[in-house]
Design a protein around this motif. Structure first.
Motif, PDB file in Angstrom:
ATOM      1  N   LEU A 133      -3.393  -3.873   6.467  1.00  0.00           N
ATOM      2  CA  LEU A 133      -3.011  -3.026   7.596  1.00  0.00           C
ATOM      3  C   LEU A 133      -1.905  -3.655   8.432  1.00  0.00           C
TER       4      LEU A 133
ATOM      5  N   LEU B 140      -7.455   2.821   6.239  1.00  0.00           N
ATOM      6  CA  LEU B 140      -6.557   2.883   5.087  1.00  0.00           C
ATOM      7  C   LEU B 140      -6.683   4.216   4.358  1.00  0.00           C
TER       8      LEU B 140
ATOM      9  N   SER C   9     -11.226  -0.191   5.997  1.00  0.00           N
ATOM     10  CA  SER C   9     -10.955   0.580   4.780  1.00  0.00           C
ATOM     11  C   SER C   9     -10.918   2.070   5.102  1.00  0.00           C
TER      12      SER C   9
ATOM     13  N   ASP D 139      -4.360   5.949   1.633  1.00  0.00           N
ATOM     14  CA  ASP D 139      -4.306   4.811   0.715  1.00  0.00           C
ATOM     15  C   ASP D 139      -5.702   4.528   0.176  1.00  0.00           C
TER      16      ASP D 139
ATOM     17  N   CYS E 180      -8.601  -6.359   4.109  1.00  0.00           N
ATOM     18  CA  CYS E 180      -8.165  -5.067   4.640  1.00  0.00           C
ATOM     19  C   CYS E 180      -7.275  -5.248   5.864  1.00  0.00           C
TER      20      CYS E 180
ATOM     21  N   SER F 140      -5.486   0.226  -2.153  1.00  0.00           N
ATOM     22  CA  SER F 140      -5.725  -1.093  -1.561  1.00  0.00           C
ATOM     23  C   SER F 140      -7.222  -1.401  -1.418  1.00  0.00           C
TER      24      SER F 140
ATOM     25  N   MET G 214       0.835  -1.195   0.000  1.00  0.00           N
ATOM     26  CA  MET G 214       0.000   0.000   0.000  1.00  0.00           C
ATOM     27  C   MET G 214       0.872   1.248   0.000  1.00  0.00           C
TER      28      MET G 214
END
Length: 450
Positions: free
Chosen positions: A212, A155, A152, A160, A208, A163, A1
């Protein structure tokens, strides 16, 4: 990512570059529900399509609260990241996970116990009631699968957006495959469509989590997992109003769904198809709002109010252009798009759905601005005005549909105009709230520097 710092560089380039992967990802996420509708409508029949569609408002009422909570959590993470407080990012994420787990457990139990009552309140037609109940109970049983929304969100708060796109492409393909397998192959009907959605969402959440865990920034130590009352309070202050806003908005949609349900299965199927397509049409505005929210959150953490004003101004102009085009597509191609969901013999459904596209398509640009100002305000730390805007949406939807349906007997047209009225009321409040908030922050900044 790729972790993206949005506190320097061209605002428009950053926002658009961040938004494009989110748009593609959300497009695939919408395929969860669109695939259900297409498979059910064409392989099983209009009644199955209507049964699944009649639960949309109930679904958003319950799970929208969790989604709102997790979005509020991501706001704080974006602010910590923008300020360069990486230990604060980890501590915030850990405490957010505790709160999300507790909320998911409570909401799963309560929603399963109250699902029948909710469908009865919405006047779900008797010929589709049991299928609708089965569908929504399976969805509620898989509430924990929406952990994707929080993961998500983290992220994206870190910049990001690629991803989540890759993950949603994979899970969307899996969802479509499971739809065909469960509904067509195993002939499980609405239950098969529900299980396909739950399993696909669970897969996306797990993916996800893997992403991470591989990120250097998110390598937790023992201290990061300690509960922090200050962080928990900050998370609740940001997340709870957003969750309440979603649920209040859903109450208005539930009222509209209740009116639609009283008009029969054909109208329910038409509204279902129309809502699915409208959700797709609203994706550009929603995604621009999400991207702008991350941009605003990071720049607020970095103290760059000048960049916030520039980014919002440029994104407003882009939103007007993009959503104007989306509205025209709905108005001129609504019939052809509706035909995707039903067989050629269901002309009545296509005819019933078309007024929805003409009326709501004319207001797509309004809801696009609504998204921008809502996400910007939330990322500026003001989640109260967005929560109140949910109440405005509720009042406008219910008031408009009651007046037009009961006093002027406009039937389904009342539902269509109620949507536009809700967008206008909430959008005006959010726009005013954003400019007032920015003026206040600028005054505070000037005092600090003087």
């Amino acid at each position: 990512m790729v972790v993206r710092d949005m506190t320097s560089g061209s605002p428009m380039k950053l926002i658009v570059g961040f938004a494009v992967p989110i748009f593609l990802g959300n497009l695939f996420q919408q395929l969860y529900s669109v695939a259900d509708a297409m498979v059910l409508g064409r392989a099983v029949g209009v009644d199955a399509l209507a049964a699944a569609g009649s639960t949309q408002a109930v679904y958003f009422f319950v799970l929208g609260f969790i989604t709102g909570l997790t979005h509020g959590y991501a706001i704080l993470i974006a602010q910590r990241f923008g300020a360069g407080d990486y230990s604060g990012v980890r501590r915030t994420a850990a405490n957010a996970a505790y709160l999300a787990a507790i909320a998911s457990l409570l909401i799963t139990v309560l929603s399963l116990l109250g699902s029948r009552a909710l469908l009865e309140v919405m006047r779900t037609p008797g010929d589709i009631f049991e299928d609708a109940l089965l569908y929504i109970r399976i969805i509620f049983a898989g509430t924990a699968a929406v952990c994707y929304n929080m993961l998500s969100g983290i992220l994206r708060a870190l910049g990001d957006s690629v991803s989540p796109l890759v993950i949603l492409v994979v899970s969307a393909v899996v969802n479509v495959g499971l739809d065909v397998l469960f509904v067509v192959g195993f002939q499980w009907g609405v239950a098969g469509a529900a299980w396909a959605t739950v399993l696909a969402q669970l897969l996306s959440g797990l993916m996800c989590l893997v992403v991470l865990c591989r990120l250097e920034l998110m390598r937790f130590c023992r201290e990061d997992w300690q509960t922090d009352r200050v962080v928990i309070w900050s998370l609740l202050r940001l997340g709870v109003p957003v969750g309440i806003m979603n649920s209040i908005t859903a109450m208005g949609i539930m009222r509209l769904q209740g009116v639609v349900n009283g008009l029969g299965s054909v109208t329910v199927a038409a509204y279902t198809a129309g809502s699915k397509l409208m959700n797709l049409a609203l994706q550009p505005g929603d995604i621009l709002g999400i991207a702008l929210g991350t941009y605003v959150g990071q720049n607020l953490g970095a103290g760059r109010l000048d960049r916030i004003k520039t980014g919002v101004r440029q994104t407003v102009l882009l939103s007007l252009a993009v959503n104007g085009v989306m509205g025209l597509v709905l108005i001129f191609f609504g019939r052809e798009l509706t035909a995707v969901f039903v067989s050629g013999t269901e002309q009545a459904v296509i005819d019933a759905a078309y007024p929805y596209f003409v009326i709501t398509g004319s207001g797509v640009w309004i809801v696009g601005l609504l998204f921008l100002y809502r996400f910007a305000l939330q990322s500026l730390g003001n989640t109260v005005i967005p929560m109140i805007s949910g109440g405005v949406e509720l009042g406008m939807r219910v008031g408009t549909v009651l007046i037009l349906a009961q006093c002027f007997h406009m039937g389904f047209y009342a539902v269509c105009w109620a949507e536009v009225a809700a967008w206008i009321g909430a959008g005006a409040l959010l726009a005013a709230g954003y400019y007032v908030r920015m003026a206040k922050l600028c005054r505070q900044e000037q005092k600090r520097l003087s």
